[in-house]
Design a protein around this motif. Structure first.
Motif, PDB file in Angstrom:
ATOM      1  N   ASP A 330      25.548  85.703   8.332  1.00  0.00           N
ATOM      2  CA  ASP A 330      24.534  86.022   7.313  1.00  0.00           C
ATOM      3  C   ASP A 330      25.143  86.089   5.922  1.00  0.00           C
ATOM      4  N   TYR A 331      26.383  85.613   5.797  1.00  0.00           N
ATOM      5  CA  TYR A 331      27.096  85.557   4.519  1.00  0.00           C
ATOM      6  C   TYR A 331      27.418  86.934   3.964  1.00  0.00           C
ATOM      7  N   LYS A 332      27.443  87.948   4.825  1.00  0.00           N
ATOM      8  CA  LYS A 332      27.858  89.293   4.428  1.00  0.00           C
ATOM      9  C   LYS A 332      28.994  89.714   5.348  1.00  0.00           C
ATOM     10  N   PRO A 333      30.147  90.073   4.806  1.00  0.00           N
ATOM     11  CA  PRO A 333      31.254  90.473   5.671  1.00  0.00           C
ATOM     12  C   PRO A 333      30.984  91.796   6.372  1.00  0.00           C
ATOM     13  N   ASP A 334      31.303  91.838   7.642  1.00  0.00           N
ATOM     14  CA  ASP A 334      31.114  92.998   8.493  1.00  0.00           C
ATOM     15  C   ASP A 334      32.478  93.609   8.820  1.00  0.00           C
ATOM     16  N   THR A 335      32.492  94.842   9.297  1.00  0.00           N
ATOM     17  CA  THR A 335      33.758  95.458   9.688  1.00  0.00           C
ATOM     18  C   THR A 335      33.853  95.534  11.204  1.00  0.00           C
ATOM     19  N   VAL A 336      35.073  95.292  11.684  1.00  0.00           N
ATOM     20  CA  VAL A 336      35.381  95.409  13.108  1.00  0.00           C
ATOM     21  C   VAL A 336      36.572  96.342  13.223  1.00  0.00           C
ATOM     22  N   THR A 337      36.435  97.396  13.993  1.00  0.00           N
ATOM     23  CA  THR A 337      37.519  98.365  14.156  1.00  0.00           C
ATOM     24  C   THR A 337      37.992  98.412  15.599  1.00  0.00           C
ATOM     25  N   ALA A 338      39.305  98.589  15.756  1.00  0.00           N
ATOM     26  CA  ALA A 338      39.909  98.872  17.059  1.00  0.00           C
ATOM     27  C   ALA A 338      39.973 100.381  17.202  1.00  0.00           C
ATOM     28  N   ASN A 339      39.173 100.919  18.108  1.00  0.00           N
ATOM     29  CA  ASN A 339      39.031 102.369  18.267  1.00  0.00           C
ATOM     30  C   ASN A 339      39.892 102.836  19.441  1.00  0.00           C
ATOM     31  N   ALA A 340      41.114 103.243  19.113  1.00  0.00           N
ATOM     32  CA  ALA A 340      42.105 103.523  20.147  1.00  0.00           C
ATOM     33  C   ALA A 340      41.679 104.667  21.052  1.00  0.00           C
ATOM     34  N   GLY A 341      41.007 105.667  20.489  1.00  0.00           N
ATOM     35  CA  GLY A 341      40.603 106.812  21.292  1.00  0.00           C
ATOM     36  C   GLY A 341      39.401 106.559  22.165  1.00  0.00           C
ATOM     37  N   ALA A 342      38.687 105.471  21.908  1.00  0.00           N
ATOM     38  CA  ALA A 342      37.472 105.154  22.661  1.00  0.00           C
ATOM     39  C   ALA A 342      37.650 103.964  23.579  1.00  0.00           C
ATOM     40  N   SER A 343      38.829 103.336  23.544  1.00  0.00           N
ATOM     41  CA  SER A 343      39.076 102.120  24.318  1.00  0.00           C
ATOM     42  C   SER A 343      37.961 101.106  24.084  1.00  0.00           C
ATOM     43  N   GLY A 344      37.739 100.829  22.800  1.00  0.00           N
ATOM     44  CA  GLY A 344      36.696  99.880  22.447  1.00  0.00           C
ATOM     45  C   GLY A 344      36.883  99.352  21.051  1.00  0.00           C
ATOM     46  N   VAL A 345      36.061  98.350  20.715  1.00  0.00           N
ATOM     47  CA  VAL A 345      35.942  97.887  19.335  1.00  0.00           C
ATOM     48  C   VAL A 345      34.551  98.199  18.848  1.00  0.00           C
ATOM     49  N   GLY A 346      34.450  98.513  17.570  1.00  0.00           N
ATOM     50  CA  GLY A 346      33.161  98.766  16.937  1.00  0.00           C
ATOM     51  C   GLY A 346      32.877  97.709  15.895  1.00  0.00           C
ATOM     52  N   VAL A 347      31.666  97.185  15.906  1.00  0.00           N
ATOM     53  CA  VAL A 347      31.230  96.189  14.927  1.00  0.00           C
ATOM     54  C   VAL A 347      30.226  96.857  14.015  1.00  0.00           C
ATOM     55  N   ASN A 348      30.610  97.049  12.768  1.00  0.00           N
ATOM     56  CA  ASN A 348      29.723  97.628  11.758  1.00  0.00           C
ATOM     57  C   ASN A 348      29.160  96.478  10.934  1.00  0.00           C
ATOM     58  N   VAL A 349      27.881  96.171  11.103  1.00  0.00           N
ATOM     59  CA  VAL A 349      27.280  95.048  10.382  1.00  0.00           C
ATOM     60  C   VAL A 349      26.786  95.498   9.029  1.00  0.00           C
ATOM     61  N   GLN A 350      26.865  94.579   8.064  1.00  0.00           N
ATOM     62  CA  GLN A 350      26.348  94.838   6.727  1.00  0.00           C
ATOM     63  C   GLN A 350      24.943  94.279   6.620  1.00  0.00           C
ATOM     64  N   CYS A 351      24.068  95.044   5.976  1.00  0.00           N
ATOM     65  CA  CYS A 351      22.688  94.595   5.887  1.00  0.00           C
ATOM     66  C   CYS A 351      22.122  94.910   4.506  1.00  0.00           C
TER      67      CYS A 351
END
Length: 351
Positions: A330-351
């Protein structure tokens, strides 16, 4: 897939989706690995001795991970085509094994078994950049316990020569490789956690490096990025200072030397920093992953290389690494985090 939250207003980030990884994701890279023009997620899972690959389904959502074995305690990951076949490969810094692992892409976004190369003690960060101008990306690691960087030159087929090492400040946690003095040769910059400094090692022109020059940062710099933040065509240094809850910005004077730091507040214990234009005003902004606050901080560039007060957004537990990439086209940069304490990645989308 673990969760979903509805989008909010324009120009904000929201935690849209989280995805399971193996235990202890310490580092994340977001790169198209299967040549479908959609960026995929790759994590270094330090507690599982694996990398996880999560393919983008086409709308900025991701499939379940596929894992590949690495060396002991992979702490950092880079994804770059190292063998010139137009398929990005995976390189990990294996902290517990004192080596780097190279996993070649088979051509479909799957990867071969790793080949390992010895480096300095406890490598904590890896960058893959052509340092000797032969059009073949080389490997550079920051070796935390050795107070060195290792440089492994690419032999031309995605294999690498034995390391050459150079001294840094105490406990280098992070490395960036960027031309800072405008001579078309990429230089090495490290964030030295134990010394509260950054080291700059200038490239001599043949992929060898001069002795370091050091500059003061905030307390316990954990991560470094080197990007032109004030639009003068000279790359500047930005560090995430985990002991000070700040970022430091050091302006490039124009010859590869740097001014004294300016600092800005972040969330608690920032461990990772990315410098990317997030609001499409052609000015790079600062994003940090705050491991002690379970947030990312976004500091917008005011236009002169100074930054506004942070805005924070919630992540999963203990975000150790952040990448900023448009994942949903969508031409907006989003953030992706490696969440070590949650054993997961989080995708924070920009809107």
């Amino acid at each position: 897939m673990l969760g979903y939250v509805e989008y909010l207003s324009n120009n904000t980030f929201v935690t849209a989706l989280t995805y399971a990884t193996s235990n202890g994701p310490n580092s994340v890279a977001v790169v198209d690995v299967n040549n479908d023009n959609k960026p995929d997620i790759v994590t270094a899972n330090s507690d599982a001795n694996t990398v996880g690959v999560l393919l983008n389904t086409g709308t900025g959502t991701f499939s379940a991970q596929t894992t590949y074995a690495t060396g002991n305690i992979p702490i950092s990951v880079a994804v770059v085509d190292v063998n010139n076949d137009n398929n990005p490969d995976i390189v990990t810094a294996n902290y517990g094994a004192n080596n780097v692992g190279v996993l070649l892409n088979t051509g479909t976004g799957t990867f071969s078994a790793q080949t390992t190369y010895a480096i300095g003690t406890n490598p904590y960060s890896v960058a893959v950049v052509d340092v000797n101008n032969d059009n073949k990306p080389d490997i550079v690691t920051a070796n935390y316990a050795a107070n060195t960087v290792s440089v492994l030159l690419n032999t031309g087929t995605g294999t690498f020569s034995a390391q050459t090492t150079y001294t840094t400040g105490t406990n280098p946690f992070s490395v960036a490789v960027v031309d800072v003095n405008n001579d078309n040769n990429p230089d090495i910059v490290t964030a030295n956690y134990g010394a509260n400094t950054v080291s700059v090692l200038l490239n001599t022109g043949t992929g060898t490096f001069s002795a370091q020059t050091t500059y003061t940062t905030g307390s316990s710099p954990f991560s470094v990025a080197v990007v032109d933040v004030n639009n003068d065509n000279k790359p500047d240094i930005v560090t995430a200072n985990s002991g000070a809850n700040t970022v430091s910005v050091l302006f490039n004077r124009g010859n590869g030397t740097f001014s004294a730091q300016t600092t800005y507040a972040t969330g608690t214990q920032p461990r990772s920093v990315a410098v990317v234009d997030v609001n499409n005003d052609t000015k790079p902004d600062i994003v940090t992953a705050n491991s002690g606050a379970n947030t990312v901080s976004v500091l917008l560039n005011t236009g002169t290389g100074t930054f506004s007060a942070q805005t924070t957004y919630t992540t999963g537990t203990s975000p150790y690494s952040v990448a900023v990439v448009d994942v949903n086209n969508d031409y907006k940069p989003d953030t992706v985090t490696a969440n070590a304490g949650a054993s997961g990645v989080g995708v924070n989308v920009q809107c």
